[in-house]
Scaffold this motif. Structure first.
Motif, mmCIF file in Angstrom:
data_model
loop_
_atom_site.group_PDB
_atom_site.id
_atom_site.type_symbol
_atom_site.label_atom_id
_atom_site.label_comp_id
_atom_site.label_asym_id
_atom_site.label_seq_id
_atom_site.Cartn_x
_atom_site.Cartn_y
_atom_site.Cartn_z
ATOM 1 N N THR A 63 -15.321 -32.734 -92.714
ATOM 2 C CA THR A 63 -15.642 -31.418 -92.142
ATOM 3 C C THR A 63 -15.672 -30.341 -93.211
ATOM 4 O O THR A 63 -16.540 -29.461 -93.197
ATOM 5 N N LEU A 64 -14.741 -30.423 -94.156
ATOM 6 C CA LEU A 64 -14.690 -29.447 -95.251
ATOM 7 C C LEU A 64 -15.965 -29.518 -96.091
ATOM 8 O O LEU A 64 -16.533 -28.476 -96.468
ATOM 9 N N ILE A 65 -16.416 -30.736 -96.370
ATOM 10 C CA ILE A 65 -17.646 -30.927 -97.161
ATOM 11 C C ILE A 65 -18.857 -30.382 -96.406
ATOM 12 O O ILE A 65 -19.680 -29.643 -96.962
ATOM 13 N N ILE A 66 -18.960 -30.747 -95.114
ATOM 14 C CA ILE A 66 -20.081 -30.271 -94.296
ATOM 15 C C ILE A 66 -20.074 -28.753 -94.198
ATOM 16 O O ILE A 66 -21.116 -28.094 -94.311
ATOM 17 N N ASN A 67 -18.880 -28.194 -93.993
ATOM 18 C CA ASN A 67 -18.740 -26.737 -93.872
ATOM 19 C C ASN A 67 -19.162 -26.030 -95.164
ATOM 20 O O ASN A 67 -19.837 -24.996 -95.133
ATOM 21 N N SER A 68 -18.775 -26.612 -96.303
ATOM 22 C CA SER A 68 -19.127 -26.043 -97.597
ATOM 23 C C SER A 68 -20.634 -26.088 -97.821
ATOM 24 O O SER A 68 -21.244 -25.093 -98.256
ATOM 25 N N LEU A 69 -21.257 -27.243 -97.528
ATOM 26 C CA LEU A 69 -22.707 -27.387 -97.696
ATOM 27 C C LEU A 69 -23.467 -26.455 -96.758
ATOM 28 O O LEU A 69 -24.465 -25.849 -97.140
ATOM 29 N N THR A 70 -22.970 -26.355 -95.516
ATOM 30 C CA THR A 70 -23.615 -25.483 -94.529
ATOM 31 C C THR A 70 -23.547 -24.021 -94.956
ATOM 32 O O THR A 70 -24.513 -23.278 -94.823
ATOM 33 N N ALA A 71 -22.377 -23.623 -95.481
ATOM 34 C CA ALA A 71 -22.203 -22.240 -95.927
ATOM 35 C C ALA A 71 -23.161 -21.906 -97.066
ATOM 36 O O ALA A 71 -23.783 -20.839 -97.080
ATOM 37 N N LYS A 72 -23.288 -22.842 -98.029
ATOM 38 C CA LYS A 72 -24.204 -22.617 -99.150
ATOM 39 C C LYS A 72 -25.647 -22.559 -98.681
ATOM 40 O O LYS A 72 -26.435 -21.710 -99.127
ATOM 41 N N THR A 73 -26.023 -23.485 -97.763
ATOM 42 C CA THR A 73 -27.390 -23.514 -97.246
ATOM 43 C C THR A 73 -27.704 -22.239 -96.481
ATOM 44 O O THR A 73 -28.785 -21.660 -96.633
ATOM 45 N N THR A 74 -26.760 -21.818 -95.647
ATOM 46 C CA THR A 74 -26.952 -20.593 -94.863
ATOM 47 C C THR A 74 -27.127 -19.385 -95.780
ATOM 48 O O THR A 74 -27.966 -18.514 -95.528
ATOM 49 N N LYS A 75 -26.321 -19.346 -96.858
ATOM 50 C CA LYS A 75 -26.414 -18.235 -97.815
ATOM 51 C C LYS A 75 -27.787 -18.210 -98.477
ATOM 52 O O LYS A 75 -28.407 -17.144 -98.642
ATOM 53 N N LEU A 76 -28.300 -19.408 -98.848
ATOM 54 C CA LEU A 76 -29.623 -19.494 -99.466
ATOM 55 C C LEU A 76 -30.714 -19.065 -98.498
ATOM 56 O O LEU A 76 -31.649 -18.344 -98.871
ATOM 57 N N TRP A 77 -30.598 -19.521 -97.221
ATOM 58 C CA TRP A 77 -31.589 -19.142 -96.210
ATOM 59 C C TRP A 77 -31.604 -17.639 -95.997
ATOM 60 O O TRP A 77 -32.658 -17.022 -95.888
ATOM 61 N N LYS A 78 -30.416 -17.046 -95.928
ATOM 62 C CA LYS A 78 -30.336 -15.597 -95.722
ATOM 63 C C LYS A 78 -30.988 -14.842 -96.880
ATOM 64 O O LYS A 78 -31.675 -13.837 -96.681
ATOM 65 N N GLU A 79 -30.760 -15.331 -98.114
ATOM 66 C CA GLU A 79 -31.345 -14.695 -99.285
ATOM 67 C C GLU A 79 -32.860 -14.830 -99.272
ATOM 68 O O GLU A 79 -33.593 -13.870 -99.587
ATOM 69 N N GLU A 80 -33.349 -16.027 -98.903
ATOM 70 C CA GLU A 80 -34.793 -16.248 -98.820
ATOM 71 C C GLU A 80 -35.424 -15.339 -97.769
ATOM 72 O O GLU A 80 -36.491 -14.757 -97.981
#
Length: 276
Positions: free
Chosen positions: A248-265
């Motif tokens: 869950t920690l790994i998934i949460n970390s990857l999701t947070a990074k992906t979400t941050k990239l999407w928001k920036e895009e």
């Protein structure tokens, strides 16, 4: 809704790989998500219940604003009385009659939680702690043993009544445990930090946990069982929690990074569109 659909598909794919299912089987199982829990994702029944409750929340909010403490308590009492029917059924009717005891169902917990939150039980004395602790011991330990030893013919009293989620015993245990937690105010910074870290991950751990147990510990202990059941339970409990936590920690970390990239895009795209 999103985690329900996504994790149902994940469990369907895991089951398909494990049992060599065809593409047609996978498509059929995915199409059946709307009807109920899918293969190997048995704990998802809870998410279906939550969906129904969430849809009813706006009506509940409107009702609770127009009603006082007495009306809320009246609702809870009716709900608790309805939960007594299975006990009467087991004693006097066996398993031949299906009683209409589903008054409010799981929504009763929402009203109960609201009531305990707004009108908390203050545990300010040792007497209160002793009473609440005794209730937990009696409800979770003594009553189950007594009912089990009663051995009512033709009725699975032990599981269907005592440990049912819509059981009066379970409701009473929830009230006691909720009250303990509500009155628990630790000053230890380490404990507070650990709880603050774990809290956002608990839902993910819940979603991952069954797969962790089924595809690791269940497989291992079916081949190499341990003679001591308590040790086996402890290993499964601690091991499944740790593994589920890490995943869950790994998934949460990857999701947070992906979400941050999407928001920036999206932000950059919005700026370009505005300039255009």
């Amino acid at each position: 809704l999103f985690p329900l659909v996504v994790w149902s598909i994940i469990y369907i794919l895991i089951d398909a790989i494990d049992n060599n299912k065809t593409i047609d089987d996978i498509i059929t199982n995915i199409s059946h998500i709307i009807f109920g829990p899918t293969a190997k994702f048995v704990q998802s029944w809870y998410l279906y219940v939550l969906l129904g409750i969430y849809l009813f929340i706006p009506i509940f909010n409107a009702w609770i604003k127009e009603n006082d403490r007495r009306h809320s308590l009246y609702f809870i009492l009716l709900w608790c009385i309805s939960l007594c029917v299975p006990y009467l059924k087991a004693l006097f009717a066996g398993n031949s009659i299906t009683p209409p005891y589903m008054f409010a169902g799981y929504f009763g917990y929402i009203v109960l939680g609201y009531y305990l939150h707004k009108y908390p039980i203050k545990m300010t004395s040792l007497k209160t702690y002793i009473i609440m602790s005794s209730l937990v011991v009696i409800l979770s330990g003594i009553i189950p043993v007594v009912i089990y030893l009663a051995n009512i013919p033709g009725y699975d009293t032990y599981s269907n009544i005592v440990y049912n989620y819509l059981s009066l015993s379970t409701v009473m245990m929830c009230v006691c445990i909720y009250t303990f937690i509500q009155n628990f105010n630790p000053k230890n910074c380490i404990f507070q930090n650990v709880m603050a870290h774990l809290s956002p991950l608990t839902f993910g751990i819940f979603l991952v946990n069954y797969a962790t147990i089924y595809y690791t510990f269940f497989v291992y202990f079916s081949v190499k069982p341990i003679d001591n059941l308590l040790v086996e339970i402890a290993i499964v409990f601690i091991g499944s929690f740790v593994i589920s936590y890490v995943i869950t920690l790994i998934i949460n970390s990857l999701t947070a990074k992906t979400t941050k990239l999407w928001k920036e895009e999206i932000r950059v795209l919005s700026l370009r569109l505005a300039q255009f």
